[in-house]
Scaffold this motif. Structure first.
Motif, PDB file in Angstrom:
ATOM      1  N   ALA A 185       0.842  -1.142   0.072  1.00 59.24           N
ATOM      2  CA  ALA A 185       0.114  -0.002  -0.002  1.00 59.24           C
ATOM      3  C   ALA A 185       0.871   1.089   0.083  1.00 59.24           C
ATOM      4  CB  ALA A 185      -0.862   0.001   1.132  1.00 59.24           C
ATOM      5  N   ALA A 186       1.999   1.207   0.711  1.00 58.26           N
ATOM      6  CA  ALA A 186       2.872   2.283   1.092  1.00 58.26           C
ATOM      7  C   ALA A 186       3.479   2.637  -0.578  1.00 58.26           C
ATOM      8  CB  ALA A 186       3.834   2.167   1.985  1.00 58.26           C
ATOM      9  N   ARG A 187       3.901   1.570  -1.120  1.00 60.44           N
ATOM     10  CA  ARG A 187       4.509   2.017  -2.654  1.00 60.44           C
ATOM     11  C   ARG A 187       3.204   2.162  -3.593  1.00 60.44           C
ATOM     12  NH1 ARG A 187       7.252  -2.804  -1.314  1.00 60.44           N
ATOM     13  NH2 ARG A 187       5.638  -4.211  -2.419  1.00 60.44           N
ATOM     14  N   GLU A 188       2.301   1.679  -3.468  1.00 64.10           N
ATOM     15  CA  GLU A 188       1.005   2.016  -4.379  1.00 64.10           C
ATOM     16  C   GLU A 188       0.796   3.605  -4.244  1.00 64.10           C
ATOM     17  OE1 GLU A 188      -3.298   0.731  -5.624  1.00 64.10           O
ATOM     18  OE2 GLU A 188      -1.818  -0.783  -4.336  1.00 64.10           O
ATOM     19  N   TYR A 189       0.570   3.966  -3.087  1.00 61.51           N
ATOM     20  CA  TYR A 189      -0.073   4.990  -2.872  1.00 61.51           C
ATOM     21  C   TYR A 189       1.086   6.309  -2.495  1.00 61.51           C
ATOM     22  CZ  TYR A 189      -4.571   2.961  -2.713  1.00 61.51           C
ATOM     23  OH  TYR A 189      -5.840   2.064  -2.782  1.00 61.51           O
ATOM     24  N   GLU A 190       2.210   5.778  -2.631  1.00 62.08           N
ATOM     25  CA  GLU A 190       3.258   6.870  -2.326  1.00 62.08           C
ATOM     26  C   GLU A 190       3.217   7.323  -0.843  1.00 62.08           C
ATOM     27  OE1 GLU A 190       3.681   9.356  -5.603  1.00 62.08           O
ATOM     28  OE2 GLU A 190       4.078   7.589  -7.199  1.00 62.08           O
ATOM     29  N   VAL A 191       2.841   6.480  -0.012  1.00 62.35           N
ATOM     30  CA  VAL A 191       2.878   7.125   1.354  1.00 62.35           C
ATOM     31  C   VAL A 191       4.163   6.155   2.354  1.00 62.35           C
ATOM     32  CG1 VAL A 191       1.319   6.991   3.513  1.00 62.35           C
ATOM     33  CG2 VAL A 191       0.458   7.045   1.174  1.00 62.35           C
ATOM     34  N   SER A 192       4.429   6.725   3.172  1.00 66.82           N
ATOM     35  CA  SER A 192       5.360   5.998   3.975  1.00 66.82           C
ATOM     36  C   SER A 192       4.726   5.055   4.798  1.00 66.82           C
ATOM     37  CB  SER A 192       6.044   6.888   4.993  1.00 66.82           C
ATOM     38  OG  SER A 192       5.035   7.533   5.911  1.00 66.82           O
ATOM     39  N   GLU A 193       5.105   3.883   5.193  1.00 67.10           N
ATOM     40  CA  GLU A 193       5.016   2.770   5.919  1.00 67.10           C
ATOM     41  C   GLU A 193       4.485   3.304   7.372  1.00 67.10           C
ATOM     42  OE1 GLU A 193       6.769  -0.888   5.977  1.00 67.10           O
ATOM     43  OE2 GLU A 193       7.482  -0.593   3.738  1.00 67.10           O
ATOM     44  N   SER A 194       5.221   4.196   8.034  1.00 62.76           N
ATOM     45  CA  SER A 194       4.775   4.470   9.254  1.00 62.76           C
ATOM     46  C   SER A 194       3.735   5.533   9.319  1.00 62.76           C
ATOM     47  CB  SER A 194       6.221   5.410   9.908  1.00 62.76           C
ATOM     48  OG  SER A 194       6.313   6.699   8.994  1.00 62.76           O
ATOM     49  N   LEU A 195       3.446   6.191   8.105  1.00 56.22           N
ATOM     50  CA  LEU A 195       2.020   6.909   8.181  1.00 56.22           C
ATOM     51  C   LEU A 195       0.914   5.967   8.060  1.00 56.22           C
ATOM     52  CD1 LEU A 195       1.186   9.806   8.231  1.00 56.22           C
ATOM     53  CD2 LEU A 195       1.224   9.897   5.726  1.00 56.22           C
ATOM     54  N   ILE A 196       1.066   5.051   7.337  1.00 57.61           N
ATOM     55  CA  ILE A 196      -0.149   3.955   7.289  1.00 57.61           C
ATOM     56  C   ILE A 196      -0.132   3.118   8.705  1.00 57.61           C
ATOM     57  CG2 ILE A 196      -0.808   1.768   6.322  1.00 57.61           C
ATOM     58  CD1 ILE A 196       0.582   2.501   3.320  1.00 57.61           C
ATOM     59  N   HIS A 197       0.946   3.173   9.373  1.00 54.50           N
ATOM     60  CA  HIS A 197       0.862   2.144  10.733  1.00 54.50           C
ATOM     61  C   HIS A 197       0.023   3.324  11.639  1.00 54.50           C
ATOM     62  CE1 HIS A 197       2.956  -1.283  10.680  1.00 54.50           C
ATOM     63  NE2 HIS A 197       3.873  -0.873   9.861  1.00 54.50           N
ATOM     64  N   THR A 198       0.174   4.549  11.486  1.00 52.70           N
ATOM     65  CA  THR A 198      -0.339   5.722  12.366  1.00 52.70           C
ATOM     66  C   THR A 198      -2.041   5.636  12.008  1.00 52.70           C
ATOM     67  OG1 THR A 198       1.660   6.779  12.518  1.00 52.70           O
ATOM     68  CG2 THR A 198      -0.418   8.088  12.733  1.00 52.70           C
ATOM     69  N   TRP A 199      -2.111   5.600  10.894  1.00 56.34           N
ATOM     70  CA  TRP A 199      -3.691   5.557  10.186  1.00 56.34           C
ATOM     71  C   TRP A 199      -4.331   4.429  10.713  1.00 56.34           C
ATOM     72  CZ3 TRP A 199      -2.393   7.051   4.651  1.00 56.34           C
ATOM     73  CH2 TRP A 199      -2.132   8.537   4.297  1.00 56.34           C
ATOM     74  N   ARG A 200      -3.800   3.340  10.573  1.00 59.95           N
ATOM     75  CA  ARG A 200      -4.301   2.356  11.007  1.00 59.95           C
ATOM     76  C   ARG A 200      -4.682   2.225  12.525  1.00 59.95           C
ATOM     77  NH1 ARG A 200      -1.287  -3.436  10.924  1.00 59.95           N
ATOM     78  NH2 ARG A 200      -0.067  -2.229  12.526  1.00 59.95           N
ATOM     79  N   ALA A 201      -3.722   2.659  13.485  1.00 57.41           N
ATOM     80  CA  ALA A 201      -3.800   2.713  14.848  1.00 57.41           C
ATOM     81  C   ALA A 201      -4.906   3.753  15.008  1.00 57.41           C
ATOM     82  CB  ALA A 201      -2.643   3.241  15.537  1.00 57.41           C
ATOM     83  N   GLN A 202      -4.953   4.873  14.421  1.00 56.70           N
ATOM     84  CA  GLN A 202      -6.163   5.794  14.741  1.00 56.70           C
ATOM     85  C   GLN A 202      -7.347   5.300  14.442  1.00 56.70           C
ATOM     86  OE1 GLN A 202      -4.730   8.927  12.286  1.00 56.70           O
ATOM     87  NE2 GLN A 202      -3.425  10.057  13.991  1.00 56.70           N
ATOM     88  N   PHE A 203      -7.372   4.562  13.379  1.00 53.73           N
ATOM     89  CA  PHE A 203      -8.869   3.961  12.674  1.00 53.73           C
ATOM     90  C   PHE A 203      -9.228   2.820  13.882  1.00 53.73           C
ATOM     91  CE2 PHE A 203     -11.059   0.679  10.448  1.00 53.73           C
ATOM     92  CZ  PHE A 203     -11.996   1.440   9.294  1.00 53.73           C
ATOM     93  N   LEU A 204      -8.617   1.978  14.412  1.00 56.62           N
ATOM     94  CA  LEU A 204      -8.846   0.956  15.152  1.00 56.62           C
ATOM     95  C   LEU A 204      -9.116   1.619  16.584  1.00 56.62           C
ATOM     96  CD1 LEU A 204      -6.109  -1.687  14.420  1.00 56.62           C
ATOM     97  CD2 LEU A 204      -8.508  -1.660  13.704  1.00 56.62           C
ATOM     98  N   GLU A 205      -8.429   2.667  17.166  1.00 58.52           N
ATOM     99  CA  GLU A 205      -8.696   3.300  18.421  1.00 58.52           C
ATOM    100  C   GLU A 205     -10.057   3.757  18.187  1.00 58.52           C
ATOM    101  OE1 GLU A 205      -8.843   4.285  22.011  1.00 58.52           O
ATOM    102  OE2 GLU A 205      -7.422   2.956  21.163  1.00 58.52           O
ATOM    103  N   ALA A 206     -10.486   4.478  16.964  1.00 57.57           N
ATOM    104  CA  ALA A 206     -11.817   5.097  16.888  1.00 57.57           C
ATOM    105  C   ALA A 206     -12.923   4.046  17.108  1.00 57.57           C
ATOM    106  CB  ALA A 206     -11.802   6.053  15.525  1.00 57.57           C
ATOM    107  N   GLY A 207     -12.751   3.190  16.625  1.00 64.71           N
ATOM    108  CA  GLY A 207     -13.746   1.861  16.477  1.00 64.71           C
ATOM    109  C   GLY A 207     -13.615   1.286  17.877  1.00 64.71           C
TER     110      GLY A 207
END
Length: 95
Positions: free
Chosen positions: A30-52
């Motif tokens: 996903a990081a390669r495909e969307y040109e996003v750092s892996e650490s940013l995706i980890h952060t988004w995932r953690a925020q998403f799960l915490e909100a849920g």
């Protein structure tokens, strides 16, 4: 000239996180495909799960907003009272 920060829409963040959580893509893919750092995706995932997690525990997204709005109204009332007291004190003193 400095490098501008790239911003991602909430919809795109959600799409990326859901792709990772569903196993459709790894974080690295996903990081390669969307040109996003892996650490940013980890952060988004953690925020998403915490909100849920917070929502499942009964927290309502608008509950915090309502609490803040009530506090703002209380503070406005306090300020208005103080301004009125100051106005009256000035009038009494002839200022």
């Amino acid at each position: 000239m400095g490098k501008q920060r790239k911003t991602w829409s909430p919809e795109l963040k959600e799409q990326i996180v859901l792709a990772v959580l569903s196993g459709e893509r790894t974080i690295a893919e996903a990081a390669r495909e969307y040109e996003v750092s892996e650490s940013l995706i980890h952060t988004w995932r953690a925020q998403f799960l915490e909100a849920g997690r917070a929502r499942l525990q009964g927290a309502r997204p608008d509950a915090a907003q309502k609490k803040l709005e009530k506090e703002v109204q209380q503070l406005k009332a306090i300020i208005a009272d103080k301004e009125l007291s100051l106005y009256i004190a000035k009038k009494i003193r002839g200022l």
